[in-house]
Design a protein around this motif. Structure first.
Motif, PDB file in Angstrom:
ATOM      1  N   LEU A   1       5.924  -7.089   0.858  1.00 46.83           N
ATOM      2  CA  LEU A   1       6.960  -8.112   0.770  1.00 46.83           C
ATOM      3  C   LEU A   1       8.347  -7.467   0.748  1.00 46.83           C
ATOM      4  N   GLN A   2       9.349  -8.236   1.114  1.00 43.56           N
ATOM      5  CA  GLN A   2      10.736  -7.760   1.081  1.00 43.56           C
ATOM      6  C   GLN A   2      11.248  -7.892  -0.358  1.00 43.56           C
ATOM      7  N   LEU A   3      10.905  -6.907  -1.172  1.00 45.53           N
ATOM      8  CA  LEU A   3      11.136  -7.028  -2.605  1.00 45.53           C
ATOM      9  C   LEU A   3      12.607  -7.113  -2.959  1.00 45.53           C
ATOM     10  N   SER A   4      13.449  -6.313  -2.322  1.00 44.76           N
ATOM     11  CA  SER A   4      14.871  -6.324  -2.675  1.00 44.76           C
ATOM     12  C   SER A   4      15.479  -7.684  -2.399  1.00 44.76           C
ATOM     13  N   ALA A   5      15.100  -8.318  -1.290  1.00 47.77           N
ATOM     14  CA  ALA A   5      15.619  -9.648  -0.975  1.00 47.77           C
ATOM     15  C   ALA A   5      15.140 -10.682  -1.988  1.00 47.77           C
ATOM     16  N   LEU A   6      13.937 -10.477  -2.512  1.00 46.88           N
ATOM     17  CA  LEU A   6      13.373 -11.412  -3.494  1.00 46.88           C
ATOM     18  C   LEU A   6      13.949 -11.208  -4.893  1.00 46.88           C
ATOM     19  N   GLY A   7      14.567 -10.045  -5.131  1.00 50.82           N
ATOM     20  CA  GLY A   7      15.043  -9.737  -6.472  1.00 50.82           C
ATOM     21  C   GLY A   7      13.990  -9.060  -7.332  1.00 50.82           C
ATOM     22  N   ILE A   8      12.873  -8.667  -6.708  1.00 54.79           N
ATOM     23  CA  ILE A   8      11.786  -7.998  -7.429  1.00 54.79           C
ATOM     24  C   ILE A   8      12.012  -6.494  -7.350  1.00 54.79           C
ATOM     25  N   PRO A   9      11.901  -5.781  -8.470  1.00 56.58           N
ATOM     26  CA  PRO A   9      12.124  -4.329  -8.430  1.00 56.58           C
ATOM     27  C   PRO A   9      11.064  -3.623  -7.601  1.00 56.58           C
ATOM     28  N   SER A  10      11.406  -2.465  -7.084  1.00 58.73           N
ATOM     29  CA  SER A  10      10.395  -1.617  -6.465  1.00 58.73           C
ATOM     30  C   SER A  10       9.478  -1.067  -7.545  1.00 58.73           C
ATOM     31  N   GLU A  11       8.342  -0.534  -7.124  1.00 58.23           N
ATOM     32  CA  GLU A  11       7.429   0.103  -8.082  1.00 58.23           C
ATOM     33  C   GLU A  11       8.153   1.209  -8.847  1.00 58.23           C
ATOM     34  N   GLN A  12       8.938   2.020  -8.122  1.00 56.90           N
ATOM     35  CA  GLN A  12       9.639   3.130  -8.758  1.00 56.90           C
ATOM     36  C   GLN A  12      10.651   2.634  -9.788  1.00 56.90           C
ATOM     37  N   GLU A  13      11.361   1.547  -9.458  1.00 58.65           N
ATOM     38  CA  GLU A  13      12.341   1.000 -10.398  1.00 58.65           C
ATOM     39  C   GLU A  13      11.646   0.434 -11.633  1.00 58.65           C
ATOM     40  N   TYR A  14      10.534  -0.251 -11.426  1.00 61.19           N
ATOM     41  CA  TYR A  14       9.808  -0.839 -12.549  1.00 61.19           C
ATOM     42  C   TYR A  14       9.301   0.243 -13.500  1.00 61.19           C
ATOM     43  N   VAL A  15       8.752   1.322 -12.932  1.00 60.19           N
ATOM     44  CA  VAL A  15       8.274   2.436 -13.760  1.00 60.19           C
ATOM     45  C   VAL A  15       9.441   3.108 -14.473  1.00 60.19           C
ATOM     46  N   ALA A  16      10.581   3.220 -13.787  1.00 59.12           N
ATOM     47  CA  ALA A  16      11.759   3.841 -14.402  1.00 59.12           C
ATOM     48  C   ALA A  16      12.252   3.037 -15.605  1.00 59.12           C
ATOM     49  N   TRP A  17      12.198   1.713 -15.526  1.00 58.60           N
ATOM     50  CA  TRP A  17      12.561   0.890 -16.698  1.00 58.60           C
ATOM     51  C   TRP A  17      11.696   1.268 -17.899  1.00 58.60           C
ATOM     52  N   TYR A  18      10.395   1.348 -17.640  1.00 57.13           N
ATOM     53  CA  TYR A  18       9.450   1.679 -18.719  1.00 57.13           C
ATOM     54  C   TYR A  18       9.744   3.067 -19.280  1.00 57.13           C
TER      55      TYR A  18
END
Length: 346
Positions: free
Chosen positions: A259-276
């Motif tokens: 999916l076009q995650l950036s357009a959806l406002g959903i973080p990439s896998e790398q960004e999500y892991v970085a938050w954690y």
């Protein structure tokens, strides 16, 4: 009691709820709650309008340690006063004579259960906030002092992934439904490549969007549900389970890959892991593809169990055959992650 399709004995259930102080003298209405291949779950409404959720073991012969609703009840009760939002536990009954199998009753949470991880109908900012909140809650779970809340004996400390691989491999091999070649390869490969970065926290075991109840209007989790796979285990393995979604296409099963995650406002896998990582101080990168391979194998093994229950005729959901058939493709994705892990270590 309304909804005879629930197969719950009306008089026995009403008597039990009255004995617990949860109902008056009037009738009890029961409604099957949708979703899940697991423990049959019902919404109860008593005569004064109070609502509860009842969750019970499925009928029939079950795999050892499966559908451990006693553990679900125990862990949610232990988490009542922590930063992890859970519904209030109200009653537990291990007398199978009453409703056919053991069950528990908990608070009904009036909120949103979001099934589609692409979050259709939301704007990008709303989606981003939902993913941020999911990340916050799993980090809070892994920060719980499990001994302090009475869960020191809730599981074994150490070698969680090794024990899980052995457990799910054994269950696959004991089933009469055959496993795929990718599953065989993973069952051979995983025990030989276990990381040495061992750590023990409380883990949910099935942490994903549709096991969370969100506030009706706010991007805030008001309850984490479906704890039957919870135990003491490795936090990165628990996080990687949720992050399988970034590797699984929506057409296969509950994923957002492609999916076009950036357009959806959903973080990439790398960004999500970085938050954690930022919240917890843990570093995930070194063995990340191993934990993804492990979780894709584990999910395939769980779906293989659903295929077995469908064959045996005691699956909890009507679409069990279709769901069980996804075990093979998930194992293939797991083997791809294993190969990426090996390539990255050369």
């Amino acid at each position: 009691m309304s909804g005879a399709a629930t197969n719950l004995p009306p008089a026995a259930l009403a008597d039990y709820l009255r004995a617990q102080g949860l109902a008056g003298a009037g009738p009890v209405a029961a409604q099957v709650l949708a979703g899940g291949q697991s423990n049959p779950t019902y919404r109860l409404t008593v005569d004064d309008g109070r609502q509860y959720v009842l969750r019970k073991k499925p009928a029939g012969v079950l795999l050892a340690s499966a559908h451990a609703i006693d553990r679900e009840y125990r862990v949610m009760r232990a988490l009542q006063d922590t930063a992890v939002p859970v519904p209030r536990m109200l009653a537990y009954c291990d007398d199978a004579a009453l409703l056919g199998t053991p069950f528990y009753v908990m608070e009904y949470l009036a909120g949103r259960v979001l099934m589609d991880q692409s979050l259709p109908g939301m704007d990008p900012a709303e989606r981003h906030a939902i993913y941020r909140e999911m990340n916050r809650v799993i980090a809070a779970l892994h920060a719980v002092d499990y001994a302090a809340v009475g869960l020191a004996d809730y599981g074994k400390s150490g070698n969680y992934v090794g024990r899980q691989v052995a457990r799910w491999s054994r269950q696959c091999r004991e089933a009469s439904v055959p496993v795929t070649p990718a599953m065989e390869r993973l069952m051979d490969w995983l025990p030989r490549h276990l990381p040495q970065d061992d750590e023990t926290t409380l883990v949910h075991g099935d942490y994903r969007l549709d096991n969370l109840v969100f506030h009706p209007t706010e991007p805030r989790v008001i309850g984490v549900l479906d704890w039957e796979l919870s135990t003491l285990g490795h936090p990165l393995a628990d996080l990687a389970y949720q992050c399988m979604a970034w590797r699984i296409p929506p057409a296969l099963w509950r994923g957002i890959a492609g999916l076009q995650l950036s357009a959806l406002g959903i973080p990439s896998e790398q960004e999500y892991v970085a938050w954690y990582e930022q919240t917890t101080g843990r570093q995930a990168a070194e063995h990340w593809d191993f934990y993804l391979a492990y979780n894709l194998f584990r999910m395939a093994a769980i779906l293989h169990g659903i295929a077995q229950r469908a064959q045996d005729g005691n699956a909890a959901s009507a679409d069990a055959v279709e769901t069980g058939a996804k075990a093979g493709p998930l194992a293939e994705l797991g083997w791809q992650a294993a190969q990426r892990y090996m390539a990255g270590r050369k």
